[in-house]
Design an enzyme around this catalytic site. Structure first.
Site, PDB file in Angstrom:
ATOM      1  N   LYS A 212      29.026 -36.129  22.890  1.00 56.15           N
ATOM      2  CA  LYS A 212      29.427 -35.677  21.237  1.00 56.15           C
ATOM      3  C   LYS A 212      30.691 -34.790  20.694  1.00 56.15           C
ATOM      4  O   LYS A 212      31.001 -35.313  19.622  1.00 56.15           O
ATOM      5  CB  LYS A 212      27.994 -35.367  21.545  1.00 56.15           C
ATOM      6  CG  LYS A 212      26.632 -35.841  21.332  1.00 56.15           C
ATOM      7  CD  LYS A 212      25.520 -35.255  21.652  1.00 56.15           C
ATOM      8  CE  LYS A 212      24.295 -36.258  22.219  1.00 56.15           C
ATOM      9  NZ  LYS A 212      24.367 -37.137  21.966  1.00 56.15           N
TER      10      LYS A 212
ATOM     11  N   GLY B  90      17.995 -40.137  10.132  1.00 56.32           N
ATOM     12  CA  GLY B  90      18.344 -41.560  10.238  1.00 56.32           C
ATOM     13  C   GLY B  90      18.614 -42.255   9.267  1.00 56.32           C
ATOM     14  O   GLY B  90      19.132 -42.040   8.047  1.00 56.32           O
TER      15      GLY B  90
ATOM     16  N   ALA C  58      26.599 -42.301  17.934  1.00 58.36           N
ATOM     17  CA  ALA C  58      27.156 -41.720  17.874  1.00 58.36           C
ATOM     18  C   ALA C  58      27.293 -41.905  15.726  1.00 58.36           C
ATOM     19  O   ALA C  58      27.816 -41.172  14.985  1.00 58.36           O
ATOM     20  CB  ALA C  58      28.706 -42.601  18.104  1.00 58.36           C
ATOM     21  N   ALA C  59      25.855 -42.062  15.042  1.00 58.08           N
ATOM     22  CA  ALA C  59      25.834 -41.876  14.170  1.00 58.08           C
ATOM     23  C   ALA C  59      25.518 -40.364  13.419  1.00 58.08           C
ATOM     24  O   ALA C  59      26.773 -40.069  12.533  1.00 58.08           O
ATOM     25  CB  ALA C  59      24.629 -42.718  13.739  1.00 58.08           C
ATOM     26  N   GLY C  60      25.229 -39.636  14.023  1.00 59.05           N
ATOM     27  CA  GLY C  60      24.975 -38.252  13.904  1.00 59.05           C
ATOM     28  C   GLY C  60      26.485 -37.237  13.900  1.00 59.05           C
ATOM     29  O   GLY C  60      27.181 -36.322  13.415  1.00 59.05           O
ATOM     30  N   ASP C  61      27.228 -38.257  15.113  1.00 60.82           N
ATOM     31  CA  ASP C  61      28.529 -37.340  15.742  1.00 60.82           C
ATOM     32  C   ASP C  61      29.357 -37.736  14.188  1.00 60.82           C
ATOM     33  O   ASP C  61      30.572 -36.894  13.955  1.00 60.82           O
ATOM     34  CB  ASP C  61      29.179 -37.963  16.736  1.00 60.82           C
ATOM     35  CG  ASP C  61      28.409 -37.388  17.705  1.00 60.82           C
ATOM     36  OD1 ASP C  61      27.411 -36.091  17.707  1.00 60.82           O
ATOM     37  OD2 ASP C  61      27.936 -38.213  19.056  1.00 60.82           O
TER      38      ASP C  61
HETATM   39  O1  RIB Z   1      26.342 -39.230  20.662  1.00 58.29           O
HETATM   40  C1  RIB Z   1      26.025 -39.969  21.092  1.00 58.29           C
HETATM   41  C2  RIB Z   1      27.137 -40.044  22.092  1.00 58.29           C
HETATM   42  O2  RIB Z   1      25.936 -39.372  23.197  1.00 58.29           O
HETATM   43  C3  RIB Z   1      27.367 -40.488  23.358  1.00 58.29           C
HETATM   44  O3  RIB Z   1      28.628 -41.158  23.274  1.00 58.29           O
HETATM   45  C4  RIB Z   1      26.801 -40.094  24.736  1.00 58.29           C
HETATM   46  O4  RIB Z   1      28.289 -40.051  25.417  1.00 58.29           O
HETATM   47  C5  RIB Z   1      26.316 -38.843  24.282  1.00 58.29           C
HETATM   48  O5  RIB Z   1      27.379 -37.502  25.235  1.00 58.29           O
END
Ligand code: RIB
Length: 301
Positions: free
Chosen positions: A40, A219, A246-249
């Site tokens: 994350k 979402g 990784a949508a939230g990230d």
């Molecule tokens: O938010 C997605 C991430 O969560 C992934 O890339 C995985 O590594 C976990 O940490």
């Protein structure tokens, strides 16, 4: 442009796509195996850098091949990786199963769990440099607490993504300015089930009463947030969802860069929504995150 410090995790994601979720004890064949840069913290940092942010990352990787590969990947995306520690432990690994675009993640935190409060205190100059400090919960809780306190002492804006939420404690609330949970995380933090848009609206109001700006992501339903005395909703951009990892990230990455560029929250959230819509239309974590040029050109694939 303001300076961003990301304090968080760096993982190698090992991804397999399946048609359905396996049952306990079952061996199920999948496909499309990939090893993809993830974590994350790393996803958020590299998203910010690809979008034009000035970003340093404080984290830890192991002395193994993954550690070197992931650090180089971040560096190539424009993140200053100088503060990343290399330690005698394996690099964090995430086992990800993608099914119908959604994902299930099992994490082995490895080196991420070796970042200590002392490492934070040894890097005070980073907090003097930063305008905004961004954290998640894939590193030890005491480290996140120390980081939030030192960030506040140094007048930084503090943004927390409380994921995985199992590690959250509300003692941190006085030290953070913005919290970005998804609807499940927001509900757990406030001791209630929250999955609907209406309930999420109550969540942001409750966070506001506790002195924290909350943006609750929903979402495909977009997100809700509190702005100028009102609860607002920003819809998601409709797109073909391939993989939500990784949508939230990337939403956080986009929002943070836009805030650093001086955009007001509603505009920053619109930008973040655009970034996340591209990410879900592609496979993987780090591999799915667009550059600023791709955003400007409106690319989805
Ligand atoms: O938010 C997605 C991430 O969560 C992934 O890339 C995985 O590594 C976990 O940490």
């Amino acid at each position: 442009m303001k300076n961003i410090l990301v304090v968080g995790s760096i993982n190698m994601d090992m991804v397999i796509t399946v048609d359905r979720v396996p049952r306990m004890g079952e061996t199920l064949s999948g496909g499309d195996f990939m090893t993809v840069p993830g974590g994350k913290g790393s996803n958020q940092a590299l998203c910010m850098a690809r979008l034009g942010g000035t970003v340093k990352m404080l984290g830890a990787v192991g002395k193994d091949g993954f550690g070197a590969e992931l650090t180089d990947y971040l560096k190539d995306s424009g993140v200053d990786t100088t503060p990343i520690k290399i330690i005698d432990k394996n690099t964090g690994v995430a086992l990800i199963t993608v099914c119908n675009g959604d994902n299930m993640i099992v994490l082995e935190k490895g080196a991420n769990y070796m970042i200590s409060p002392e490492d934070i205190r040894n890097n005070i100059e980073l907090y003097k440099w930063a305008d905004i400090v961004v954290m998640q919960l894939e590193i030890p809780w005491e480290t996140v607490m120390e980081s939030a306190k030192i960030a506040k002492e140094n007048d930084c804006t503090v943004l927390l993504n409380p994921a995985p939420v199992e590690n959250f404690k509300d003692e941190i609330l006085p030290y953070i300015d913005i919290i970005v949970p998804n609807e499940h995380e927001g509900g757990i933090i406030l001791d209630r089930e929250s999955v609907t848009k209406d309930e999420a609206k109550e969540l942001v109001t409750e966070f506001k009463k506790k002195g924290v700006e909350a943006v609750v992501t929903l979402g495909g339903d977009g997100c809700v947030y509190y702005y100028n005395g009102e609860v607002k909703h920003c819809p998601a951009i409709k797109t073909k969802v391939i993989d939500t990892t990784a949508a939230g990230d990337s939403f956080i990455g986009g929002m943070c860069v836009a805030i650093c560029e001086g955009k007001k929250l509603p505009e920053a959230i619109k930008f973040a929504t655009k970034v996340a819509s591209i990410v879900v239309s592609r496979k993987g974590a780090g591999t799915s995150i667009p550059t600023r040029d791709e955003i400007n050109n409106g690319e989805q694939k």
